[in-house]
Design a protein around this motif. Structure first.
Motif, PDB file in Angstrom:
ATOM      1  N   GLU A   1       0.876  -1.134  -0.005  1.00 19.05           N
ATOM      2  CA  GLU A   1       0.061  -0.149  -0.038  1.00 19.05           C
ATOM      3  C   GLU A   1       0.738   1.274  -0.096  1.00 19.05           C
ATOM      4  O   GLU A   1       0.727   2.110  -0.763  1.00 19.05           O
ATOM      5  N   ALA A   2       1.679   1.420   1.005  1.00 22.77           N
ATOM      6  CA  ALA A   2       2.725   2.398   0.875  1.00 22.77           C
ATOM      7  C   ALA A   2       3.506   2.656  -0.383  1.00 22.77           C
ATOM      8  O   ALA A   2       3.742   3.675  -0.719  1.00 22.77           O
ATOM      9  N   LEU A   3       4.112   1.471  -0.788  1.00 19.01           N
ATOM     10  CA  LEU A   3       5.033   1.629  -2.023  1.00 19.01           C
ATOM     11  C   LEU A   3       4.140   1.956  -3.202  1.00 19.01           C
ATOM     12  O   LEU A   3       4.748   2.723  -3.925  1.00 19.01           O
ATOM     13  N   ARG A   4       2.867   1.520  -3.201  1.00 18.25           N
ATOM     14  CA  ARG A   4       2.048   2.026  -4.459  1.00 18.25           C
ATOM     15  C   ARG A   4       1.898   3.764  -4.364  1.00 18.25           C
ATOM     16  O   ARG A   4       1.955   4.182  -5.339  1.00 18.25           O
ATOM     17  N   ALA A   5       1.529   4.129  -3.126  1.00 14.36           N
ATOM     18  CA  ALA A   5       1.336   5.501  -3.000  1.00 14.36           C
ATOM     19  C   ALA A   5       2.423   6.376  -3.257  1.00 14.36           C
ATOM     20  O   ALA A   5       2.595   7.601  -3.902  1.00 14.36           O
ATOM     21  N   ILE A   6       3.655   5.950  -2.857  1.00 13.45           N
ATOM     22  CA  ILE A   6       5.169   6.555  -3.417  1.00 13.45           C
ATOM     23  C   ILE A   6       5.370   6.448  -4.719  1.00 13.45           C
ATOM     24  O   ILE A   6       5.652   7.569  -5.458  1.00 13.45           O
ATOM     25  N   ALA A   7       4.984   5.284  -5.277  1.00 16.32           N
ATOM     26  CA  ALA A   7       5.255   5.148  -6.763  1.00 16.32           C
ATOM     27  C   ALA A   7       4.337   6.159  -7.424  1.00 16.32           C
ATOM     28  O   ALA A   7       4.757   6.601  -8.601  1.00 16.32           O
ATOM     29  N   ALA A   8       3.152   6.423  -6.800  1.00 17.98           N
ATOM     30  CA  ALA A   8       2.039   7.280  -7.712  1.00 17.98           C
ATOM     31  C   ALA A   8       2.588   8.610  -7.650  1.00 17.98           C
ATOM     32  O   ALA A   8       2.250   9.353  -8.448  1.00 17.98           O
TER      33      ALA A   8
END
Length: 297
Positions: free
Chosen positions: A219-226
């Motif tokens: 979840e956090a990695l997706r938010a950062i990648a976005a």
């Protein structure tokens, strides 16, 4: 184990007892130095004074530390200190205990080619401030901003920065929200443990907010990648630490976000623990995303 059983014993005897009880020698030495009020750098002193009797009060404190360690509490929380990339950081239950493997991320960042001498650098999810402070120590001219959603964590990180006399701009915020670029480098060690991970009970002493990231741990990695690529300067880098089995998923997230030159770095066990990518040099920097979050320190 009763603290009284350690009374009037020597340093060598206490360490042997601790090892017999299953405590790693390096942990036993650190706990005994803590009980004695000495720093973790004094292991040579222990060896040179191994026949010295230990007062009962110190032995009792050592036994207390052993009991806490046996209960799964991180050694750093007991002693109050963690060595990280040449720095001595104050840590407690407000922040994640920095792992040696995270030094891989710092080393990668320091080895990147062609970063400006006064690079603008962002650390997402700073926790104790370990990554940001290690980078600032190694590259004093870099302009570091460090973000965390936890006011308690930011207070701990800011205190570390003040004690170490390293200047970092500490910001309260959620990942990339409210930040404006461009940054030459963005780094992060976000939560990446799945909510049902069987290892979580062993991490019960550490803040869940710094560990768990949704059902699949991404979840956090997706938010950062976005959010992070739009904050990068053309040619800027995004480097992220992640779980032992997440390198492929993170690489896909970075590629989908338009980053190139995607690669990995292995941890001390040879496992791909960090994944990063670079914004193409011809890319146009995106506009900012609103008002910056309040600053601390």
């Amino acid at each position: 184990m009763e603290s009284g059983s350690f009374a009037s014993e020597t340093i060598a005897m206490l360490l042997r007892r601790a090892e017999a009880a299953g405590l790693a020698r390096i942990d036993a030495q650190a706990l005994l130095l803590w009980a004695l009020g000495r720093t973790t750098h004094d292991r040579a002193w222990l060896v040179a004074h191994d026949d010295q009797p230990v007062p009962a009060a110190i032995a009792a404190r050592f036994a207390e530390g052993m009991a806490r360690r046996a209960g799964g509490e991180p050694l750093a929380y007991i002693t109050g200190w963690r060595e990280f990339h040449g720095l001595t950081l104050a840590v407690d239950a407000r922040v994640l205990d920095p792992r040696p493997d995270t030094e891989t991320l710092v080393d990668w960042a320091l080895a990147l080619p062609a970063l400006p001498a006064d690079a603008r650098v962002l650390d997402l999810g700073t926790g104790s401030g370990a990554i940001a402070l290690a980078l600032k120590k190694a590259r004093p001219r870099w302009r570091l901003t460090a973000v965390d959603i936890s006011p308690d964590a930011l207070a701990a990180a800011s205190a570390n920065g003040q004690r170490l006399q390293l200047s970092v701009h500490w910001r309260l915020g959620h990942w990339c929200d409210g930040l404006t670029g461009p940054y030459d480098l963005i780094v992060g060690n976000p939560p990446y443990v799945a909510a049902d991970d069987p290892h979580l009970p062993a991490l019960a002493h550490e803040p869940r907010l710094a560990l768990v990231a949704g059902a699949d741990g991404l979840e956090a990695l997706r938010a950062i990648a976005a959010g992070a690529p739009a904050l990068l300067a053309p040619g800027g880098w995004l480097l992220l630490e992640h779980g032992h089995d997440q390198a492929g998923a993170v690489a896909s997230l970075l590629a989908a976000a338009g980053l190139g030159a995607i690669g990995h770095r292995a941890d001390l066990a040879g496992i791909d623990r960090c994944t990063g990518g670079r914004r193409p040099s011809g890319a146009r920097t995106a506009a900012g995303h609103g008002t910056v979050a309040p600053a601390l320190g």
